[in-house]
Design a protein around this motif. Sequence first.
Motif, PDB file in Angstrom:
ATOM      1  N   ALA A  75       1.155  -1.121   0.193  1.00 46.10           N
ATOM      2  CA  ALA A  75       0.111   0.037   0.777  1.00 46.10           C
ATOM      3  C   ALA A  75       0.972   1.596   0.291  1.00 46.10           C
ATOM      4  O   ALA A  75       0.989   2.251  -0.771  1.00 46.10           O
ATOM      5  N   ALA A  76       2.078   1.549   0.679  1.00 43.51           N
ATOM      6  CA  ALA A  76       3.083   1.662   0.915  1.00 43.51           C
ATOM      7  C   ALA A  76       3.469   2.470  -1.057  1.00 43.51           C
ATOM      8  O   ALA A  76       3.910   3.799  -1.051  1.00 43.51           O
ATOM      9  N   ASP A  77       3.769   1.752  -2.053  1.00 39.61           N
ATOM     10  CA  ASP A  77       3.910   2.191  -3.360  1.00 39.61           C
ATOM     11  C   ASP A  77       2.729   2.422  -4.134  1.00 39.61           C
ATOM     12  O   ASP A  77       3.223   3.025  -4.903  1.00 39.61           O
ATOM     13  N   MET A  78       1.795   2.774  -3.104  1.00 37.89           N
ATOM     14  CA  MET A  78       0.260   2.995  -4.283  1.00 37.89           C
ATOM     15  C   MET A  78       0.042   4.635  -3.386  1.00 37.89           C
ATOM     16  O   MET A  78      -0.356   4.853  -2.391  1.00 37.89           O
ATOM     17  N   ILE A  79      -0.233   5.304  -4.732  1.00 33.95           N
ATOM     18  CA  ILE A  79      -0.443   6.833  -4.320  1.00 33.95           C
ATOM     19  C   ILE A  79      -2.848   6.315  -3.924  1.00 33.95           C
ATOM     20  O   ILE A  79      -3.146   6.448  -5.145  1.00 33.95           O
ATOM     21  N   ALA A  80      -2.502   6.499  -2.678  1.00 36.02           N
ATOM     22  CA  ALA A  80      -4.145   6.193  -2.389  1.00 36.02           C
ATOM     23  C   ALA A  80      -4.591   6.892  -0.994  1.00 36.02           C
ATOM     24  O   ALA A  80      -4.745   6.640  -0.223  1.00 36.02           O
ATOM     25  N   LYS A  81      -3.362   8.499  -0.779  1.00 35.42           N
ATOM     26  CA  LYS A  81      -3.950   8.770   0.731  1.00 35.42           C
ATOM     27  C   LYS A  81      -5.937   9.488   0.384  1.00 35.42           C
ATOM     28  O   LYS A  81      -6.345  10.268   1.509  1.00 35.42           O
ATOM     29  N   ALA A  82      -6.736   9.610  -0.040  1.00 34.27           N
ATOM     30  CA  ALA A  82      -8.037   9.995  -0.478  1.00 34.27           C
ATOM     31  C   ALA A  82      -9.045   9.074   0.721  1.00 34.27           C
ATOM     32  O   ALA A  82      -8.566   7.998   0.555  1.00 34.27           O
ATOM     33  N   PRO A  83      -9.834   9.797   2.123  1.00 31.95           N
ATOM     34  CA  PRO A  83      -9.660   9.060   2.269  1.00 31.95           C
ATOM     35  C   PRO A  83     -10.984   7.700   1.699  1.00 31.95           C
ATOM     36  O   PRO A  83     -11.064   7.212   2.679  1.00 31.95           O
ATOM     37  N   THR A  84     -11.779   7.707   0.834  1.00 32.05           N
ATOM     38  CA  THR A  84     -11.963   6.512   0.316  1.00 32.05           C
ATOM     39  C   THR A  84     -11.742   5.481  -0.045  1.00 32.05           C
ATOM     40  O   THR A  84     -11.874   4.461  -0.170  1.00 32.05           O
ATOM     41  N   MET A  85      -9.989   6.107  -0.329  1.00 26.31           N
ATOM     42  CA  MET A  85      -9.932   4.889  -0.289  1.00 26.31           C
ATOM     43  C   MET A  85      -8.913   3.647   0.761  1.00 26.31           C
ATOM     44  O   MET A  85      -8.623   2.769   1.109  1.00 26.31           O
ATOM     45  N   ALA A  86      -9.543   4.797   2.075  1.00 25.45           N
ATOM     46  CA  ALA A  86      -8.690   4.189   2.993  1.00 25.45           C
ATOM     47  C   ALA A  86      -9.707   2.925   3.351  1.00 25.45           C
ATOM     48  O   ALA A  86      -9.001   1.663   3.814  1.00 25.45           O
ATOM     49  N   ARG A  87     -10.937   2.617   2.992  1.00 28.88           N
ATOM     50  CA  ARG A  87     -11.803   0.751   3.403  1.00 28.88           C
ATOM     51  C   ARG A  87     -11.211   0.312   1.972  1.00 28.88           C
ATOM     52  O   ARG A  87     -11.132  -0.759   2.458  1.00 28.88           O
ATOM     53  N   VAL A  88     -10.508   0.431   0.983  1.00 23.64           N
ATOM     54  CA  VAL A  88     -10.046  -0.341   0.069  1.00 23.64           C
ATOM     55  C   VAL A  88      -8.717  -1.313   0.510  1.00 23.64           C
ATOM     56  O   VAL A  88      -8.437  -2.035   1.076  1.00 23.64           O
ATOM     57  N   LEU A  89      -7.924  -0.556   1.372  1.00 21.80           N
ATOM     58  CA  LEU A  89      -6.326  -1.278   1.529  1.00 21.80           C
ATOM     59  C   LEU A  89      -6.680  -1.225   3.055  1.00 21.80           C
ATOM     60  O   LEU A  89      -5.875  -1.748   2.831  1.00 21.80           O
ATOM     61  N   SER A  90      -7.626  -1.026   3.368  1.00 22.53           N
ATOM     62  CA  SER A  90      -7.674  -1.110   5.262  1.00 22.53           C
ATOM     63  C   SER A  90      -8.164  -3.360   4.376  1.00 22.53           C
ATOM     64  O   SER A  90      -7.704  -4.445   4.922  1.00 22.53           O
ATOM     65  N   LEU A  91      -9.451  -3.719   3.205  1.00 19.17           N
ATOM     66  CA  LEU A  91      -9.713  -4.548   2.854  1.00 19.17           C
ATOM     67  C   LEU A  91      -8.603  -5.368   2.195  1.00 19.17           C
ATOM     68  O   LEU A  91      -8.926  -6.822   2.892  1.00 19.17           O
ATOM     69  N   CYS A  92      -7.205  -4.892   2.032  1.00 15.20           N
ATOM     70  CA  CYS A  92      -6.267  -5.478   1.550  1.00 15.20           C
ATOM     71  C   CYS A  92      -5.229  -6.178   2.501  1.00 15.20           C
ATOM     72  O   CYS A  92      -5.003  -7.429   2.173  1.00 15.20           O
ATOM     73  N   ALA A  93      -5.312  -5.336   3.434  1.00 17.35           N
ATOM     74  CA  ALA A  93      -4.599  -5.915   4.484  1.00 17.35           C
ATOM     75  C   ALA A  93      -5.281  -7.312   4.863  1.00 17.35           C
ATOM     76  O   ALA A  93      -4.783  -8.260   5.593  1.00 17.35           O
ATOM     77  N   LYS A  94      -6.271  -7.496   4.945  1.00 16.51           N
ATOM     78  CA  LYS A  94      -7.322  -8.272   5.801  1.00 16.51           C
ATOM     79  C   LYS A  94      -7.276  -9.414   4.864  1.00 16.51           C
ATOM     80  O   LYS A  94      -7.396 -10.765   4.715  1.00 16.51           O
ATOM     81  N   ALA A  95      -7.568  -9.567   3.044  1.00 14.70           N
ATOM     82  CA  ALA A  95      -7.332 -10.064   2.189  1.00 14.70           C
ATOM     83  C   ALA A  95      -5.746 -11.150   2.291  1.00 14.70           C
ATOM     84  O   ALA A  95      -5.806 -12.350   1.765  1.00 14.70           O
ATOM     85  N   ALA A  96      -4.988  -9.836   2.102  1.00 16.22           N
ATOM     86  CA  ALA A  96      -3.597 -10.234   2.253  1.00 16.22           C
ATOM     87  C   ALA A  96      -3.099 -11.887   2.998  1.00 16.22           C
ATOM     88  O   ALA A  96      -2.206 -12.604   3.225  1.00 16.22           O
TER      89      ALA A  96
END
Length: 494
Positions: A140-161
């Motif tokens: 996630a640190a390598d992706m430009i995704a600081k918008a609030p709407t992306m917070a849930r997406v990155l959270s789900l990614c961490a769980k799926a991993a």
Amino acid sequence: MTRVLIVDDDPVQLRLTAEVANRAGFKPLLATGGEQALSILRDDRNIGAMILDLVMPDLDGMGVMEVMAREGLNTPVIIQTANASLETVVTAMRQGAVDYFVKPVAPERLIISLRNAMKLDALEAAVRSERSRRSGTFTAADMIAKAPTMARVLSLCAKAAKSTIPVLIEGETGVGKELIARIIQGTGDRAGKPFITVNCGAIPPNLVESILFGHKKGSFTGATSDQAGKFAEAHNGTLFLDEVGELPLETQVKLLRALQEGEIEPVGASKPERVNVRVISATNRRLLNLAKSGEFREDLYYRLNVFPIYVPPLRERLEDVPALVAHFIARFAAEAGKRVIGISPVALDLLASYAWPGNIRQLENAVYRAIVLTDGAFLESVDFPQIVAQINGRELAASAIETAPTQQSPIHIDDALGRQRYAPEAPAAIDRFIAPTGEVTALAEIERAAIVFAIEHYGGRMSQVARALKIGRSTLYRKLHEYGLAETLLSDAA
């Protein structure tokens, strides 16, 4: 506009450096000490570069760079100091400084250093991201995704991993579904293992089965040798099925078996083969709608849709546009050999006000085209004629291009226009009523501070202090005892 943090305890030198950066088209931020500079860097990770004085009273330049290295603050650092010793230069460079110069510095030298530092930082970030993507360690640190709407997406990614659960990534074309899949792989147990991508919509229907599952020699005309399929290539790794909704129905049956049984049957094979593959699929159409219409097998839909992740379109995460534009400028300017280092505020506002139906892919192509078109150091609105035309109409776009300044004819020195200048940004002062914890300071603490200030202001003359605070002397002495100030302040006043 690219921002530059200037750190110097000398107010004269601070203003001079800020003026040079201002005239070069940068937006200067000012700090008078090392601690203040670190606070600004922690709050804003998008600062283009920092000009850092080495000798400061609270925390010197070397100390600032040590903290930056410890906390992962990657802003490029340019050192300026009155000390020209070789030992100081070597130490600063070892700490991570990208350039070094001695005061006073020529404005041209400072501007070149700033531009080189920003190009270096942006290119290093792009290279790190590409290296992580290729090695299968993209996070996630390598992706430009600081918008609030992306917070849930990155959270789900961490769980799926954390498991091998099948993931279905849904989103419009160009939103970065493959990067989401790479984050899941790069932060899980399969990091560094094969990541095989298959665009299901780009494969001819008669070759889908062979490409996915492989084939044996002689199984059909043209099969001159055994060929491993994508499932076999992804063994022990991850298989990313992009646009999975485009798969033919007959192939969907075999895909369902591969997911359920963990085995594949190459075309022409006499027995199935075991594979250990994590499948992540993606689609730009709702698979549920396709299942309802009969275009997609319902049982396969439920098998793929175990852990759905929806990636919002760019128009719902416009906060990421500045960082995305800066990333694309660095990348494409290097590829095209152009000296482009940023984008003007007006042009950036233009891009941030557009809906981007093609999402990040469209933004990427628009910036690439602008890089090729421009002749300046900064991208302007006229470099995005198609965006201007869609927002304001074609007539206004044509008018803007015609009235844009060009260098086709000589410009006399009396008629030359100056570059737009920007007021230096001083960091907002912390409100005196806000405690270090971020909470509002207790009333008793505020009253105590007011009494101490008044006694110091009036030199310990308690009658004047009481009158100024609009309280009686007896009340004043009582409060001094309450706050534990009586012994200290009264003895000093005596």
